[in-house]
Design a protein around this motif. Sequence first.
Motif, PDB file in Angstrom:
ATOM      1  N   ALA A  15      -5.135  -8.721  -4.300  1.00  5.02           N
ATOM      2  CA  ALA A  15      -5.159  -7.720  -5.517  1.00  5.02           C
ATOM      3  C   ALA A  15      -6.269  -6.651  -5.467  1.00  5.02           C
ATOM      4  CB  ALA A  15      -5.137  -8.446  -7.113  1.00  5.02           C
ATOM      5  N   ILE A  16      -7.484  -7.002  -5.101  1.00  4.76           N
ATOM      6  CA  ILE A  16      -8.484  -6.030  -5.071  1.00  4.76           C
ATOM      7  C   ILE A  16      -8.216  -5.001  -3.942  1.00  4.76           C
ATOM      8  CG2 ILE A  16     -11.046  -6.029  -4.439  1.00  4.76           C
ATOM      9  CD1 ILE A  16     -11.103  -9.235  -5.091  1.00  4.76           C
ATOM     10  N   THR A  17      -7.492  -5.610  -2.883  1.00  4.62           N
ATOM     11  CA  THR A  17      -7.197  -4.611  -1.807  1.00  4.62           C
ATOM     12  C   THR A  17      -6.443  -3.510  -2.334  1.00  4.62           C
ATOM     13  OG1 THR A  17      -7.558  -6.300   0.055  1.00  4.62           O
ATOM     14  CG2 THR A  17      -6.054  -4.423   0.576  1.00  4.62           C
ATOM     15  N   LYS A  18      -5.229  -3.866  -3.030  1.00  3.03           N
ATOM     16  CA  LYS A  18      -4.501  -3.111  -3.743  1.00  3.03           C
ATOM     17  C   LYS A  18      -5.094  -2.039  -4.638  1.00  3.03           C
ATOM     18  CE  LYS A  18      -0.056  -2.698  -6.214  1.00  3.03           C
ATOM     19  NZ  LYS A  18       0.992  -3.600  -7.210  1.00  3.03           N
ATOM     20  N   GLN A  19      -5.766  -2.472  -5.383  1.00  2.99           N
ATOM     21  CA  GLN A  19      -6.361  -1.465  -6.481  1.00  2.99           C
ATOM     22  C   GLN A  19      -7.523  -0.613  -5.969  1.00  2.99           C
ATOM     23  OE1 GLN A  19      -7.928  -3.530 -10.049  1.00  2.99           O
ATOM     24  NE2 GLN A  19      -6.171  -5.024  -9.962  1.00  2.99           N
TER      25      GLN A  19
END
Length: 338
Positions: A15-19
């Motif tokens: 999720a961090i990667t995506k954001q």
Amino acid sequence: MKALFIGGTGTISSAITKQLVESGCELYLLNRGTRNADLPAGVHSIKADINNEAQVAELIADLSFDVVADFIAFKPEQLERDYRLFKGKTKQFMFISSASAYQTPFSDYRITEGTPLSNPYWEYSRNKIACEEYLTKQYREQGFPITIVRPSHTYDERSIPLGVHGNNGSWQVARRMLENKPVIIHGDGTSLWTMTHNSDFAKGFIGLMGNIHAIGESIHITSDESVTWNQIYEIIADALGVKLNAVHVASEFLAASSKYDFRGGLLGDKANSVVFDNAKLKRLVPEFAATTRLDQGIKQTVAHILANPEHQKVDEEFDLWCDKVVNALAAAEKALAE
């Protein structure tokens, strides 16, 4: 911002990667590439095994970063390797520790970053504590710019968060619910727990990246929502559209099993009531707020798993073990009644 993640495709880091990519961050992922098929466009991939230190050193020789974060370090020797690789190459090194490192059993159910670190029940947690101690030493003596992050029970759309499950994940418990089989809840189900959706965790983590006030600090990132285990299992059953058939089993009884390691996961973690005080995170990241209520997040997770059979990993061994535990309790109750 230019960042490097060691890992980057797990429950927390995905999720961090995506954001970050959506925000325009120049992001590099260093991993073996086995789970990179769904990476968002724009991510730079460095394909390598972080344990091959010489190869990694060669691959990053001409690179430097604003932030390096290791999501897959569990033992001090892995942090010693990271220190050798990234000293002088990053303005901030972020280590993902664990909230299970906090004092167990607790002297106060309210957890702050000042709660002592001690867990005699779980080697995993003791290793995380040792990792933190090593990094703190490097910060104090060498000026290595660390930030320690302590997640608690964080989940995503790929797995239903539970207290008791087998080695193949949580699907078998959901399957038992769908088949109206008894489902084991540890203890009496009334202890308080905190679950955090990975999209909410990502907001707090990104707010700490490049944050000068986070250097040298330890911070946990969790939701402010507290629920009992009974409520958690009722939420899951409701999302599946079934009535919960719960059997409560003492955590000590489950921990006595040689089949699964519930001593660490239950006695050293989930059997304890915890309420996290996120005041420190909110001082450092004033805009942080966990906005995914558990019942909403669980519904999204269940819908995704039901629509994607690859997440439905059958665990017949665990299923038989559950029946064995339930039958043993029934036999004990019958014997006491005679």
